[in-house]
Write a protein that holds these residues in place. Structure first.
Motif, PDB file in Angstrom:
ATOM      1  N   LYS A 172       0.447   0.918  -0.347  1.00 53.92           N
ATOM      2  CA  LYS A 172       1.451   0.459   0.151  1.00 53.92           C
ATOM      3  C   LYS A 172       2.328   1.678   0.416  1.00 53.92           C
ATOM      4  O   LYS A 172       2.938   1.418   1.535  1.00 53.92           O
ATOM      5  CB  LYS A 172       2.055  -0.309  -1.094  1.00 53.92           C
ATOM      6  N   GLU A 173       1.857   2.716  -0.289  1.00 52.87           N
ATOM      7  CA  GLU A 173       2.861   3.759   0.081  1.00 52.87           C
ATOM      8  C   GLU A 173       2.526   5.360   1.303  1.00 52.87           C
ATOM      9  O   GLU A 173       3.333   6.143   1.649  1.00 52.87           O
ATOM     10  CB  GLU A 173       3.589   4.589  -1.132  1.00 52.87           C
ATOM     11  N   ASN A 174       1.537   5.018   1.385  1.00 60.26           N
ATOM     12  CA  ASN A 174       1.710   6.435   2.256  1.00 60.26           C
ATOM     13  C   ASN A 174       0.663   6.071   3.539  1.00 60.26           C
ATOM     14  O   ASN A 174      -0.141   4.633   4.070  1.00 60.26           O
ATOM     15  CB  ASN A 174       0.011   7.118   1.099  1.00 60.26           C
ATOM     16  N   SER A 175       1.095   6.124   4.457  1.00 60.34           N
ATOM     17  CA  SER A 175       0.766   5.511   5.499  1.00 60.34           C
ATOM     18  C   SER A 175      -0.649   6.141   6.359  1.00 60.34           C
ATOM     19  O   SER A 175      -0.982   5.480   7.394  1.00 60.34           O
ATOM     20  CB  SER A 175       2.123   5.509   6.957  1.00 60.34           C
ATOM     21  N   LEU A 176      -0.595   7.460   5.473  1.00 56.92           N
ATOM     22  CA  LEU A 176      -2.250   8.166   6.590  1.00 56.92           C
ATOM     23  C   LEU A 176      -3.394   7.202   6.239  1.00 56.92           C
ATOM     24  O   LEU A 176      -4.538   7.389   6.268  1.00 56.92           O
ATOM     25  CB  LEU A 176      -1.845   9.552   6.222  1.00 56.92           C
ATOM     26  N   VAL A 177      -2.937   6.939   4.658  1.00 59.84           N
ATOM     27  CA  VAL A 177      -4.713   5.904   3.996  1.00 59.84           C
ATOM     28  C   VAL A 177      -4.478   4.700   4.501  1.00 59.84           C
ATOM     29  O   VAL A 177      -5.712   4.377   5.223  1.00 59.84           O
ATOM     30  CB  VAL A 177      -3.668   5.705   2.343  1.00 59.84           C
ATOM     31  N   ARG A 178      -3.169   3.512   4.651  1.00 65.25           N
ATOM     32  CA  ARG A 178      -3.372   3.366   4.970  1.00 65.25           C
ATOM     33  C   ARG A 178      -4.349   3.269   6.391  1.00 65.25           C
ATOM     34  O   ARG A 178      -4.899   2.404   7.129  1.00 65.25           O
ATOM     35  CB  ARG A 178      -2.108   2.332   5.598  1.00 65.25           C
ATOM     36  N   HIS A 223      -4.041  -5.761  10.633  1.00 60.05           N
ATOM     37  CA  HIS A 223      -2.055  -4.889  11.105  1.00 60.05           C
ATOM     38  C   HIS A 223      -2.083  -4.433  10.358  1.00 60.05           C
ATOM     39  O   HIS A 223      -2.022  -4.234   8.390  1.00 60.05           O
ATOM     40  CB  HIS A 223      -0.574  -5.869  11.634  1.00 60.05           C
ATOM     41  N   GLU A 224      -1.513  -2.710  10.707  1.00 56.23           N
ATOM     42  CA  GLU A 224      -0.459  -2.067   9.888  1.00 56.23           C
ATOM     43  C   GLU A 224       0.275  -2.367   8.541  1.00 56.23           C
ATOM     44  O   GLU A 224      -0.083  -2.322   7.279  1.00 56.23           O
ATOM     45  CB  GLU A 224      -0.359  -0.728  10.649  1.00 56.23           C
ATOM     46  N   ASP A 225       1.188  -3.615   8.509  1.00 53.51           N
ATOM     47  CA  ASP A 225       2.322  -3.896   7.401  1.00 53.51           C
ATOM     48  C   ASP A 225       1.235  -4.529   7.166  1.00 53.51           C
ATOM     49  O   ASP A 225       2.022  -5.250   5.992  1.00 53.51           O
ATOM     50  CB  ASP A 225       3.081  -4.301   8.694  1.00 53.51           C
ATOM     51  N   ASP A 226       0.530  -5.158   6.801  1.00 49.84           N
ATOM     52  CA  ASP A 226      -0.142  -6.130   6.116  1.00 49.84           C
ATOM     53  C   ASP A 226      -0.730  -5.779   4.742  1.00 49.84           C
ATOM     54  O   ASP A 226      -2.344  -5.918   4.976  1.00 49.84           O
ATOM     55  CB  ASP A 226      -1.345  -6.767   7.368  1.00 49.84           C
ATOM     56  N   VAL A 227      -0.003  -5.526   4.567  1.00 47.94           N
ATOM     57  CA  VAL A 227      -0.773  -4.612   3.151  1.00 47.94           C
ATOM     58  C   VAL A 227      -1.291  -5.272   1.919  1.00 47.94           C
ATOM     59  O   VAL A 227      -2.449  -5.105   1.421  1.00 47.94           O
ATOM     60  CB  VAL A 227       0.890  -3.499   2.508  1.00 47.94           C
ATOM     61  N   GLU A 228      -0.773  -6.468   1.399  1.00 47.21           N
ATOM     62  CA  GLU A 228      -1.447  -8.225   0.994  1.00 47.21           C
ATOM     63  C   GLU A 228      -3.604  -7.662   1.106  1.00 47.21           C
ATOM     64  O   GLU A 228      -3.835  -8.417   0.793  1.00 47.21           O
ATOM     65  CB  GLU A 228      -1.499  -8.956   0.912  1.00 47.21           C
ATOM     66  N   ARG A 229      -2.990  -8.099   2.945  1.00 51.42           N
ATOM     67  CA  ARG A 229      -4.730  -8.193   3.528  1.00 51.42           C
ATOM     68  C   ARG A 229      -5.607  -6.445   2.925  1.00 51.42           C
ATOM     69  O   ARG A 229      -6.619  -7.154   3.031  1.00 51.42           O
ATOM     70  CB  ARG A 229      -4.741  -8.949   5.194  1.00 51.42           C
ATOM     71  N   LEU A 230      -4.660  -5.612   3.450  1.00 49.20           N
ATOM     72  CA  LEU A 230      -5.374  -4.725   2.953  1.00 49.20           C
ATOM     73  C   LEU A 230      -5.845  -4.630   1.633  1.00 49.20           C
ATOM     74  O   LEU A 230      -7.144  -3.714   1.334  1.00 49.20           O
ATOM     75  CB  LEU A 230      -4.941  -3.317   3.817  1.00 49.20           C
ATOM     76  N   GLU A 231      -5.496  -4.275   0.673  1.00 49.68           N
ATOM     77  CA  GLU A 231      -5.949  -4.522  -0.552  1.00 49.68           C
ATOM     78  C   GLU A 231      -6.879  -5.306  -0.544  1.00 49.68           C
ATOM     79  O   GLU A 231      -7.385  -5.376  -1.379  1.00 49.68           O
ATOM     80  CB  GLU A 231      -4.344  -4.737  -2.004  1.00 49.68           C
TER      81      GLU A 231
END
Length: 105
Positions: free
Chosen positions: A9-15, A31-39
Motif C-alpha cells: 500500500k505505502e511503498n511504490s518501489l515494493v509495489r 495495475h499499480e493502483d490496484d492494491v487490493e488485487r496486489l495484496e
C-alpha cells in the motif's frame, strides 16, 4: 511458507517490484493502483524448498495426477524456480479471492 508481509500500500518501489515479479514469473498483469488485487496475489503465493515439499504440502500429485510433471507446472507458470526455491501461485485461490472482492464491492 507464504510471502512475508510486504508494504504494497505505502511503498511504490515494493509495489513496482512485486508487479514485475507477477508479470514476468506468473504472467499476471495488475495495475499499480490496484492494491487490493496486489495484496490478494501476494496471499496466493507459497514458497517451498523443494519440488517434493511442494507436492507433499499441496497434495498436487494426488489432486492432479495427469498434470503432476514439474516441468509442466513451470511451463504453465503455476510454479517458478526463483532463487533456488519453488514459488507456487494458486490460481484457484486467486479466482476465489476475486469473486469475494467483487461481491464486497
Amino acid at each position: 511458507m507464504h510471502l512475508p508481509v510486504i508494504d504494497i500500500k505505502e511503498n511504490s518501489l515494493v509495489r513496482y517490484g512485486f508487479r514485475y515479479l507477477l508479470e514476468h514469473e506468473f504472467d499476471l498483469y495488475l495495475h499499480e493502483d490496484d492494491v487490493e488485487r496486489l495484496e490478494l496475489a501476494r496471499n496466493c503465493i507459497e514458497i517451498y524448498e523443494t519440488e517434493q515439499e511442494f507436492f507433499d504440502k499441496t497434495g498436487w500429485k494426488k489432486d492432479n495426477p495427469e498434470i503432476s510433471d514439474f516441468h509442466y507446472l513451470q511451463e504453465e507458470r503455476i510454479c517458478r524456480l526463483i532463487d533456488g526455491k519453488i514459488w507456487y501461485f494458486s490460481g484457484i485461490q486467486y479466482a476465489d479471492g476475486l469473486r469475494k472482492l467483487a461481491q464486497s464491492n
